[in-house]
Every structure is written in structure tokens, then in C-alpha cells.
Write an enzyme that holds these catalytic residues in place. Structure first.
Site, PDB file in Angstrom:
ATOM      1  N   CYS A   1     -16.807   2.692 -20.595  1.00 60.44           N
ATOM      2  CA  CYS A   1     -18.083   2.816 -19.865  1.00 60.44           C
ATOM      3  C   CYS A   1     -19.039   1.757 -20.607  1.00 60.44           C
ATOM      4  CB  CYS A   1     -18.877   4.305 -20.378  1.00 60.44           C
ATOM      5  SG  CYS A   1     -17.953   5.758 -19.309  1.00 60.44           S
TER       6      CYS A   1
ATOM      7  N   CYS B   1     -18.862  -1.081 -18.613  1.00 65.01           N
ATOM      8  CA  CYS B   1     -18.814  -0.950 -17.061  1.00 65.01           C
ATOM      9  C   CYS B   1     -20.205  -1.605 -16.407  1.00 65.01           C
ATOM     10  CB  CYS B   1     -18.987   0.499 -16.961  1.00 65.01           C
ATOM     11  SG  CYS B   1     -19.171   0.913 -14.969  1.00 65.01           S
TER      12      CYS B   1
ATOM     13  N   GLU C   1       0.594  -1.126  -0.034  1.00 68.25           N
ATOM     14  CA  GLU C   1       0.095  -0.059   0.078  1.00 68.25           C
ATOM     15  C   GLU C   1       0.885   1.221  -0.030  1.00 68.25           C
ATOM     16  OE1 GLU C   1      -3.543   0.644  -0.371  1.00 68.25           O
ATOM     17  OE2 GLU C   1      -3.429  -1.850  -0.829  1.00 68.25           O
TER      18      GLU C   1
ATOM     19  N   CYS D   1     -24.809   5.057 -13.084  1.00 67.00           N
ATOM     20  CA  CYS D   1     -23.774   6.091 -13.086  1.00 67.00           C
ATOM     21  C   CYS D   1     -24.075   7.279 -13.592  1.00 67.00           C
ATOM     22  CB  CYS D   1     -22.539   5.432 -13.966  1.00 67.00           C
ATOM     23  SG  CYS D   1     -21.152   6.798 -14.067  1.00 67.00           S
TER      24      CYS D   1
ATOM     25  N   CYS E   1     -12.578   2.252 -14.841  1.00 63.38           N
ATOM     26  CA  CYS E   1     -12.879   3.567 -14.950  1.00 63.38           C
ATOM     27  C   CYS E   1     -11.882   4.393 -14.701  1.00 63.38           C
ATOM     28  CB  CYS E   1     -13.821   3.631 -13.602  1.00 63.38           C
ATOM     29  SG  CYS E   1     -15.014   5.356 -13.602  1.00 63.38           S
TER      30      CYS E   1
END
Length: 348
Positions: free
Chosen positions: A200, A203, A38, A209, A193
């Protein structure tokens, strides 16, 4: 959509088919390995991180080993990843874990946030992926997805907008598969995204959305109000002795490239002559001007003008200064150097 929880169901189904399941920190998925990944992934892409991660854990496989390691070794393992404060904070946090948490990362949000270099989103990612705890994340990818799906106005870095996004992220937490949920959000933002040209058409959230429905995917999220970055210039001396060794100087413990080894610097040519005379004996008039390197930081751009001088003789005082060293080409590979400095030296 029946509820916001359905978003998690859809994204987890998408993740099962298209997500990243073979990242090195997932096998095994320990708190230390999750934490390290991370920190490395902050402002750095997965494709870049994987090799660094493998080398890092090979050298320092557990948290106590990181805590015991000299800072120079940690910075050398990090060399090339950039944003070196991450490495220094990682090292400091490991030492604190040894002092206060029996050599382990604490399984507590506030205790994690209290460690150097760990914010709320990173702490959530550690809790969810290492232990399967219900903790939301809000990294850059997640902010972008939430702004588009829910039509959130304003730059996501503003406190009032970020507060709104955290509230949404809390409501989206599923009842199970928390580690997969965290990875699914990051993968979805990184691969589908995306900031530019989001996919899209394929998606799983396209029918709910707001940005997709209103044709605003290019507009959302709103960008940070911009202003041109200031520029600074420095001269770096690439001094080589008769054996081909390069003179390195350690950076101050605070500021850009803190505590990394770099090259002696000066504001201009006249100042460079003074710096040269301080560290070596030779003919400064024979200095060769190398190609200017430009390097961007978050708050300014740096123009580096290299000056190359060969066959210089080290002054005796250099050996008495712990912040100066002459390094051979073989030694350079194991020394933590800023990427543009290494590139400048390697050009010769």
C-alpha cells in the site's frame, strides 16, 4: 480523484514503469496465443505457466494444429499444470472454431463465451488483448483490487456482488490502450495489491482506496464462507514388470483427471488384491506400502496410499484393452499424468 477514469490513467502509468512487458504470449500477441495463455493462467501463476506455454506453442503453434492433435498429446503437453478440464475444453473449443469459425477465434463476446472453457472475463481478456476491443475483465486479481479500492462488501463470488463489480469494471475502461489496460490490472493485483501484505505504501491508488483509508486491506475482499473439505482415500497400485515398465490405466472421460493416464486404483487393500489379480500375475503379499501422498482439489482432499509390486507378469488381456498400457520410463515423459501420480512413480 476527478473521475473513475483517472484510475485507468494511474494504473497505466504504473504499468509502464513496473508492469510485465516481456511475457511470451505478448510477442507476438495473436488471438490464439492470448487465448492459450488466459486458459493456462486460470488458477495458475505466471511463473509456472511460461515454460508450459513455450512448450505448448512449439508443439501446436496455431489453432488448427491444436484441433487436429490427439487428446492424449494435448493432455501430455498439459501434464503438471493441473485442472485438466482446462486442457480438454481448450481442445474442444479449437475443434469448434475449425467447424464454425474457419479455424479462428471469433471476435465476438457471445461467440467466445459459447466456446468450452471461456467465461465472460476470459472472453474480455481475449478481445482486449488480441484486438484492442473495449471489454472488461473480472478475474480474481481484479475482483480483489476493486473490492479494496471501492470498499465493496460481501464475498465477490456472490452474484449480487459480482454484478456490482462488473458495473464498476465497465466504467473504468479507458478510451485507448485496452490491451495494456487488461495486463495492467492483472499485474497490479498479482504483484502489488496482493492477497496478503499488499504494498500500500507505494500504491498509485492509495489516496482513493477505501480499504487503505479505513484500514481494511486485510478484511477486503470478504472471504468465501468456509467449511472443512471432506477427505477421501484411495489405494494406487504401482505395478512394474520384469522390464521396469509401469501399468497405467486411463481415467474415465468424466470426473477428476478425466481421460488422463493414471494408476489402477482400489478402495482398500482387499480390493487392491482383486485389481492386482485382474491385471497381473505375481505375489501380492510382497506389496510394499509407499509414503502416503495428499492432494487437494477444490472440493475435497485426496489421500493416496501407494502399493508397489515389482517383477509382475502382465496378463494377456491387458494388451487388448485400449485403456490399459505398460509404459517404460522413457515413454512416461510423453504421457499425460496427474502431477501426484507422476511424483509417486518417480519416487521409485
Amino acid at each position: 480523484m476527478n473521475s473513475e477514469r483517472d484510475i485507468a490513467t494511474r494504473l497505466l502509468a504504473w504499468f509502464d514503469r513496473h508492469g510485465r512487458h516481456d511475457l511470451p504470449w505478448q510477442h507476438p500477441r495473436t488471438p490464439y496465443r492470448v487465448w492459450l495463455s488466459e486458459i493456462m493462467l486460470q488458477q495458475t501463476q505466471v511463473s509456472v505457466v511460461t515454460g508450459y506455454f513455450d512448450r505448448f506453442v512449439a508443439a501446436l503453434p496455431e489453432l488448427p494444429a491444436l484441433a487436429r492433435a490427439p487428446q492424449d498429446d494435448v493432455l501430455a503437453l498439459w501434464s503438471g499444470l493441473g485442472y485438466y478440464a482446462r486442457a480438454r475444453n481448450l481442445h474442444a473449443a479449437a475443434k469448434r472454431c475449425v467447424e464454425n469459425h474457419d479455424g479462428d477465434l471469433p471476435r465476438d463476446l457471445d461467440a467466445l463465451i459459447a466456446l468450452p472453457g471461456i467465461g465472460r472475463s476470459t472472453a474480455g481478456a481475449i478481445l482486449s488483448q488480441a484486438w484492442g476491443d473495449a471489454a472488461p475483465i473480472l478475474d480474481g486479481n481484479v475482483k480483489r483490487v476493486l473490492c479494496r479500492v471501492f470498499g465493496i462488501e460481501g464475498w465477490p463470488g456472490l452474484p449480487k456482488v459480482e454484478k456490482q463489480l462488473w458495473a464498476i469494471a465497465e466504467t473504468l475502461l479507458p478510451d485507448a490502450r485496452l490491451a495494456d489496460w487488461t495486463q495492467a490490472q492483472m499485474d497490479f493485483g498479482a504483484t502489488l495489491c496482493t492477497r496478503a501484505d499488499p504494498a500500500c505504501a507505494i500504491c498509485p491508488l492509495q489516496d482513493v482506496c477505501v480499504a487503505r483509508i479505513e484500514g481494511r486491506t486485510a478484511e477486503l475482499p470478504h472471504p468465501k464462507p468456509g467449511k472443512p473439505l471432506p477427505e477421501r482415500e484411495t489405494h494406487m497400485l504401482v505395478l512394474r514388470d520384469g522390464e521396469g515398465r509401469v501399468l497405467l490405466q486411463r481415467r474415465p472421460p468424466a470426473g477428476i483427471w478425466a481421460s488422463l493416464w493414471s494408476l489402477p486404483e482400489a478402495e482398500d487393500t482387499a480390493s487392491a488384491n482383486i485389481v492386482f489379480d485382474k491385471h497381473a500375475r505375481g505375489d501380492f503379499a510382497k506389496a510394499r506400502t509407499g509414503e502416503t501422498i495428499q492432494h487437494g482439489f477444490s472440493h475435497y482432499r485426496l489421500r493416496i496410499q501407494p502399493l508397489h509390486i515389482d517383477n509382475v507378469k502382465p496378463r494377456n488381456a491387458v494388451g487388448d484393452n485400449p485403456d490399459l498400457r505398460w509404459a517404460s520410463r522413457a515413454e512416461l515423459a510423453g504421457i499425460g499424468l496427474p502431477a501426484p501420480v507422476r511424483r509417486l512413480i518417480d519416487k521409485e
